[in-house]
Write a protein that holds these residues in place. Structure first.
Motif, PDB file in Angstrom:
ATOM      1  N   ALA A 125       0.829  -1.208   0.000  1.00 49.22           N
ATOM      2  CA  ALA A 125       0.000   0.000   0.000  1.00 49.22           C
ATOM      3  C   ALA A 125       0.864   1.260   0.000  1.00 49.22           C
ATOM      4  N   SER A 126       1.934   1.281   0.784  1.00 48.87           N
ATOM      5  CA  SER A 126       2.803   2.463   0.832  1.00 48.87           C
ATOM      6  C   SER A 126       3.524   2.672  -0.499  1.00 48.87           C
ATOM      7  N   THR A 127       3.959   1.582  -1.127  1.00 51.24           N
ATOM      8  CA  THR A 127       4.661   1.704  -2.403  1.00 51.24           C
ATOM      9  C   THR A 127       3.733   2.222  -3.494  1.00 51.24           C
ATOM     10  N   VAL A 128       2.540   1.630  -3.581  1.00 51.46           N
ATOM     11  CA  VAL A 128       1.586   2.068  -4.603  1.00 51.46           C
ATOM     12  C   VAL A 128       1.127   3.494  -4.331  1.00 51.46           C
ATOM     13  N   ALA A 129       0.880   3.823  -3.056  1.00 47.53           N
ATOM     14  CA  ALA A 129       0.458   5.185  -2.716  1.00 47.53           C
ATOM     15  C   ALA A 129       1.544   6.194  -3.063  1.00 47.53           C
ATOM     16  N   GLY A 130       2.797   5.850  -2.796  1.00 44.42           N
ATOM     17  CA  GLY A 130       3.888   6.747  -3.151  1.00 44.42           C
ATOM     18  C   GLY A 130       4.001   6.925  -4.665  1.00 44.42           C
ATOM     19  N   ALA A 131       3.877   5.812  -5.412  1.00 41.74           N
ATOM     20  CA  ALA A 131       3.977   5.908  -6.869  1.00 41.74           C
ATOM     21  C   ALA A 131       2.833   6.744  -7.445  1.00 41.74           C
ATOM     22  N   LEU A 132       1.606   6.520  -6.984  1.00 44.84           N
ATOM     23  CA  LEU A 132       0.468   7.300  -7.485  1.00 44.84           C
ATOM     24  C   LEU A 132       0.576   8.767  -7.083  1.00 44.84           C
ATOM     25  N   THR A 133       1.110   9.028  -5.886  1.00 45.88           N
ATOM     26  CA  THR A 133       1.312  10.423  -5.474  1.00 45.88           C
ATOM     27  C   THR A 133       2.335  11.102  -6.362  1.00 45.88           C
ATOM     28  N   GLY A 134       3.451  10.436  -6.624  1.00 51.38           N
ATOM     29  CA  GLY A 134       4.454  11.010  -7.517  1.00 51.38           C
ATOM     30  C   GLY A 134       3.933  11.202  -8.928  1.00 51.38           C
ATOM     31  N   PHE A 135       3.096  10.263  -9.389  1.00 49.76           N
ATOM     32  CA  PHE A 135       2.536  10.371 -10.748  1.00 49.76           C
ATOM     33  C   PHE A 135       1.595  11.567 -10.861  1.00 49.76           C
ATOM     34  N   SER A 136       0.641  11.659  -9.934  1.00 46.74           N
ATOM     35  CA  SER A 136      -0.373  12.709 -10.031  1.00 46.74           C
ATOM     36  C   SER A 136       0.195  14.095  -9.724  1.00 46.74           C
ATOM     37  N   LEU A 137       0.918  14.224  -8.630  1.00 48.90           N
ATOM     38  CA  LEU A 137       1.431  15.538  -8.245  1.00 48.90           C
ATOM     39  C   LEU A 137       2.624  15.951  -9.110  1.00 48.90           C
ATOM     40  N   GLY A 138       3.384  14.986  -9.605  1.00 47.93           N
ATOM     41  CA  GLY A 138       4.443  15.323 -10.546  1.00 47.93           C
ATOM     42  C   GLY A 138       3.890  15.920 -11.821  1.00 47.93           C
ATOM     43  N   PHE A 139       2.789  15.339 -12.288  1.00 51.64           N
ATOM     44  CA  PHE A 139       2.140  15.894 -13.485  1.00 51.64           C
ATOM     45  C   PHE A 139       1.514  17.253 -13.196  1.00 51.64           C
ATOM     46  N   LEU A 140       0.937  17.410 -11.988  1.00 51.99           N
ATOM     47  CA  LEU A 140       0.254  18.652 -11.643  1.00 51.99           C
ATOM     48  C   LEU A 140       1.219  19.794 -11.374  1.00 51.99           C
ATOM     49  N   PHE A 141       2.280  19.531 -10.628  1.00 54.15           N
ATOM     50  CA  PHE A 141       3.188  20.595 -10.210  1.00 54.15           C
ATOM     51  C   PHE A 141       4.365  20.795 -11.162  1.00 54.15           C
ATOM     52  N   ARG A 142       4.843  19.715 -11.791  1.00 56.70           N
ATOM     53  CA  ARG A 142       6.083  19.803 -12.564  1.00 56.70           C
ATOM     54  C   ARG A 142       5.908  19.576 -14.060  1.00 56.70           C
ATOM     55  N   GLY A 143       4.759  19.058 -14.467  1.00 51.83           N
ATOM     56  CA  GLY A 143       4.553  18.836 -15.884  1.00 51.83           C
ATOM     57  C   GLY A 143       4.770  17.392 -16.287  1.00 51.83           C
ATOM     58  N   PRO A 144       4.432  17.053 -17.526  1.00 49.70           N
ATOM     59  CA  PRO A 144       4.503  15.648 -17.987  1.00 49.70           C
ATOM     60  C   PRO A 144       5.904  15.057 -17.932  1.00 49.70           C
ATOM     61  N   ARG A 145       6.929  15.877 -18.075  1.00 51.29           N
ATOM     62  CA  ARG A 145       8.291  15.317 -18.099  1.00 51.29           C
ATOM     63  C   ARG A 145       8.713  14.743 -16.756  1.00 51.29           C
ATOM     64  N   ASN A 146       8.068  15.164 -15.676  1.00 48.94           N
ATOM     65  CA  ASN A 146       8.445  14.689 -14.334  1.00 48.94           C
ATOM     66  C   ASN A 146       7.527  13.588 -13.817  1.00 48.94           C
ATOM     67  N   VAL A 147       6.653  13.064 -14.654  1.00 48.47           N
ATOM     68  CA  VAL A 147       5.727  12.028 -14.196  1.00 48.47           C
ATOM     69  C   VAL A 147       6.475  10.732 -13.877  1.00 48.47           C
ATOM     70  N   ILE A 148       7.285  10.268 -14.811  1.00 47.86           N
ATOM     71  CA  ILE A 148       7.988   8.992 -14.606  1.00 47.86           C
ATOM     72  C   ILE A 148       9.015   9.090 -13.475  1.00 47.86           C
ATOM     73  N   PRO A 149       9.882  10.120 -13.451  1.00 46.92           N
ATOM     74  CA  PRO A 149      10.804  10.216 -12.305  1.00 46.92           C
ATOM     75  C   PRO A 149      10.082  10.355 -10.968  1.00 46.92           C
ATOM     76  N   GLY A 150       8.995  11.148 -10.954  1.00 50.32           N
ATOM     77  CA  GLY A 150       8.242  11.300  -9.699  1.00 50.32           C
ATOM     78  C   GLY A 150       7.608   9.997  -9.253  1.00 50.32           C
ATOM     79  N   THR A 151       7.095   9.225 -10.220  1.00 53.04           N
ATOM     80  CA  THR A 151       6.483   7.938  -9.868  1.00 53.04           C
ATOM     81  C   THR A 151       7.518   6.988  -9.282  1.00 53.04           C
TER      82      THR A 151
END
Length: 263
Positions: A125-151
Motif C-alpha cells: 500500500a505504501s509503495t503504490v500510494a507513493g507511486a500514485l502520489t508522484g505520478f499525479s502531483l508530478g504531473f500537476l506541479f512539474r509537468g509531464p516530463r516529471n511524471v515517470i521520475p516522480g512515480t
C-alpha cells in the motif's frame, strides 16, 4: 417478501438480520470516506508544518519573496502528505469502503477480514500510494516530463519508509517484550536518562553511582569522620592533662616561693 434494503431475502422483516441493518452494530466492517479524508487532511497538515518552515528558510536565502515561497512550499507538502495517506488508507480499507458503498445502495455487505493488515500489505500500500502520489502531483506541479521520475522516486520513498518503520517498530516491540520479561522475573533495570548516559562517558567530570556504591562511599566517609573525631578527642585529652600538669607545677612553685619568703 421484500426487505427494507430492497433485497427479497426478507431477513430484516422476519428476524432483523439484514446486512444493511446489522452493519450498524459492526462499525469495524464499514469505512466512511469522510474518515479517510479526515485522516488524510490531518497528515497533510502535519506535513505542511515542516514544509512551510523549509520554504521560509530556503525562500529567505534564495528568493525575493520568502513569504509566498513558504506558502507554496507548505501547500505542496500538504498535497503530498494528504494524497499519499489518502491513497494508502483507501487501499488498506478497501473492503470497508466497498461495504459503505454497498450500504448506500442497499446491497449486501461483505465480511471485512483485513482489519489488521499484514506487513506485506502495508509495504504494498505504501509503495503504490507513493507511486500514485508522484505520478499525479508530478504531473500537476512539474509537468509531464516529471511524471515517470516522480512515480519511481516516490514509490521508492514509500517502499523504503514503510520498511524502515516496520524495522523500528519490530525493534521497539522486542525491547518492550524484553522489559516485560525482566519485570516478571524481577530483574528490570532502571532506564538510564540523558544525564546518566552523559555521566557514564569518559569525558564527563561526573559519575553515576549505584545504591550500593553510594552506601559504601558514605560508610567510608563516616568512618573517616569518626577517626578524625577520635584524634580530636585524643588531642583534647592531651591538652587537659598538660593543663593539669601546668596547674600543679604552678601551685608547687607558688608554695615554694611562700616557703622561701617565710624564711
Amino acid at each position: 417478501m421484500e426487505s427494507v434494503c430492497g433485497s427479497r431475502c426478507g431477513l430484516c422483516v422476519v428476524c432483523g438480520l439484514c446486512p444493511a441493518m446489522t452493519a450498524q452494530h459492526h462499525p469495524d466492517q464499514l469505512t466512511h470516506p469522510r474518515e479517510v479524508a479526515w485522516q488524510a487532511a490531518l497528515l497533510g497538515g502535519a506535513a505542511a508544518i515542516p514544509g512551510t518552515a523549509f520554504g521560509a528558510f530556503y525562500g529567505t536565502l534564495r528568493t525575493q519573496t520568502p513569504v509566498l515561497f513558504s506558502i507554496i512550499s507548505g501547500a505542496q507538502w500538504f498535497a503530498i502528505g494528504a494524497t499519499f495517506w489518502g491513497i494508502r488508507t483507501s487501499m488498506l480499507n478497501h473492503a470497508g469502503l466497498l461495504n459503505w458503498w454497498n450500504l448506500t445502495r442497499g446491497a449486501p455487505l461483505h465480511p471485512h477480514y483485513h482489519l489488521n493488515p499484514s506487513p506485506s500489505d502495508k509495504v504494498r500500500a505504501s509503495t503504490v500510494a507513493g507511486a500514485l502520489t508522484g505520478f499525479s502531483l508530478g504531473f500537476l506541479f512539474r509537468g509531464p516530463r516529471n511524471v515517470i521520475p516522480g512515480t519511481i522516486m516516490f514509490g521508492l520513498f514509500g517502499w523504503t519508509g514503510q520498511h524502515g518503520y516496520d524495522y523500528l517498530d519490530a525493534r521497539n516491540s522486542r525491547g518492550l517484550r524484553a522489559k516485560a520479561e525482566l519485570r516478571e522475573m524481577g530483574e528490570e533495570k532502571p532506564k538510564a536518562n540523558f544525564m546518566h548516559k552523559f555521566a557514564k562517558s569518559k569525558w564527563s567530570p561526573m559519575s553515576v553511582l549505584s545504591d550500593e556504591e553510594y552506601e559504601n562511599m558514605m560508610q567510608e566517609k563516616l568512618l573517616r569522620v569518626e577517626a578524625e573525631i577520635a584524634l580530636i578527642d585524643d588531642r583534647i585529652e592531651a591538652f587537659r592533662k598538660k593543663a593539669v600538669e601546668m596547674e600543679t607545677q604552678r601551685k608547687t612553685e607558688k608554695v615554694q616561693e611562700l616557703a622561701q619568703m617565710q624564711k
